[in-house]
Design an enzyme around this catalytic site. Structure first.
Site: not given
Ligand code: IFM
Length: 425
Positions: A69, A113, A158, A280, A282, A341
């Site tokens: 990606r 992005h 995002e 994504n 985290y 992600e």
């Molecule tokens: O680096 C970023 C990415 O550009 C978008 N998602 C989160 C990642 C980590 O912060």
């Protein structure tokens, strides 16, 4: 076939910002403003991927990855955001796509992005409704060239993060501090997404999705005030960018103001059928009732978990929780999901921490599948240590270490672990 990949983004890795006709983007402008990026770092050179991409493709192939990606820099293709096309910009992505396919790596192309051409920011950026149409035109131009070889198309990355950090709080480009007046940015990005899906299909793109940053929302306590605050946060972070796309309507946004940018017919445009949903993930977010009248919630923080170098809590089961919640919330309207992600910042070549992170999240993904969620891909963020936005080069998310003085790439222990993992799956 399950897609196993890594993810990157143009401004974070490419460098070569003034080469081969690329126009300036909002990140070039922002990063060069004193005080915006830690230690004054910029993406001018980044990982020099624009020149070193053959080596980077070899690294992916040697790891046994079957997908990649990456994002296209809008201002490489259209230096002023619209109008004159820069053939050399398209040629770069054309070569990359061919090299990936020659290595049996499926290209997964993100169109946006966060690097809006500066010329379009000068016209109001995403506050200007016209940008949605320009984005769709750009999407069509890229797809005319690459739809015969790109497996998956992702419209936006995002949009929530771009809205909040870029336009509401100003810690990312374009650095605007509109607070709740930034809400039109949400609608115009969503409209741009819907229009872009139409252009992509018209240009022959077959598989299209959007990538949203999502988080499980944990109320700090069971008090009605904390529950209401958590609901408001969930609406802003998760539902604002997913409900209109999957079910064709906005959630109740009254806690944040009115969405008066919406015009007749927009929601039908936004709710284009999709082939996948990119997620994504985290960490979860713990929310309490507000202590000021600026926003209808407070971030209460999460304790009791390990944290990454960035200070983010590591909660692998949050991925399972998120996926199961999406399935119960959207039911049959939820298309197959790709984790586009997931990763952590951590220093050092011997990154046992990252191995544990990946292992834990892959186990959570498998558990979500066992609970009936249709997940079809996983992309580790990121292939390389890279330019981490306002943090500059301080947060290292790569499976491959980059020495930014020499541009030497050195696979970390996590890279070898993933290669081993893939050889067994
Ligand atoms: O680096 C970023 C990415 O550009 C978008 N998602 C989160 C990642 C980590 O912060």
């Amino acid at each position: 076939m399950f897609l196993w990949g890594t993810a990157t983004a143009a401004y974070q890795i490419e460098g070569a910002v003034a080469e081969d006709g690329r126009g300036p983007s909002i990140w070039d402008t922002f990063a060069h403003q004193p005080g915006k990026i830690r230690d004054g770092h910029t993406g001018d050179t980044a990982c020099d991927h624009y020149h070193r991409w053959p080596e980077d493709v070899e690294l992916m192939a040697a790891a046994g990855l079957n997908a990649y990606r990456f994002s296209v820099a809008w201002s490489r293709v259209l230096p002023a955001g619209r109008g004159q096309v820069n053939a050399k910009g398209l040629d770069f992505y054309d070569r990359l796509v061919d090299a990936l396919r020659a290595r049996d790596i499926a290209p997964v192309l993100t169109l946006y992005h966060w690097d809006l051409p500066q010329a379009l920011e000068d016209e109001g950026g995403w506050m200007n409704r016209d940008i949605s149409g320009y984005f769709a035109d750009y999407a069509g131009i890229v797809a005319e060239r690459l739809s015969d070889r790109v497996e998956w198309w992702i419209t936006l990355n995002e949009p929530f993060v771009h809205l909040v950090y870029g336009y509401a709080l100003g810690t990312h480009a374009p650095g605007r501090t509109l607070f709740l007046d930034a809400l039109p940015v949400a609608h115009h990005q969503l409209l741009g997404h819907g229009l872009a899906v139409q252009s992509l299909r018209a240009a022959g793109a077959e598989q299209v999705m959007i990538t949203n940053n999502c988080t499980p929302v944990w109320p700090a306590t069971d008090s009605p005030a904390d529950l209401a605050a958590a609901d408001a946060y969930d609406t802003l972070h998760n539902r604002l960018f997913t409900d209109p796309i999957l079910i064709g309507k906005y959630p109740d946004m009254s806690a944040f103001g009115t969405l008066d940018a919406v015009q007749d017919g927009d929601l039908a445009t936004i709710a284009q059928p999709l082939d996948g949903l990119g997620i994504n993930y985290y960490n979860p977010t713990r929310i309490a009732a507000p202590t000021t009248d600026l926003l209808p919630f407070d971030d209460a923080g999460i304790t009791g978990y390990p944290t990454t170098a960035f200070g983010w809590p590591v909660v692998p089961d949050g991925l399972r929780e998120l996926l199961v919640t999406l399935k119960s919330r959207y039911g049959p309207a939820l298309p197959p999901v790709h984790i586009t992600e997931n990763g952590c910042s951590h220093d050092g070549l011997d990154d046992r921490f990252r191995i544990d992170y990946l292992d834990g999240h892959l186990a959570a993904l498998a558990q979500a599948q066992a609970e009936g969620v249709d997940v079809r891909g996983y992309f580790a963020w990121s292939l390389l240590d890279n330019f981490e936005w306002a943090e500059g080069y301080h947060q290292r998310f790569g499976l491959v270490h980059v020495d930014f003085a020499t541009q030497a790439r050195t696979p970390k222990a996590s890279y070898h672990w993933l290669r081993q993992h893939l050889s067994q799956h």
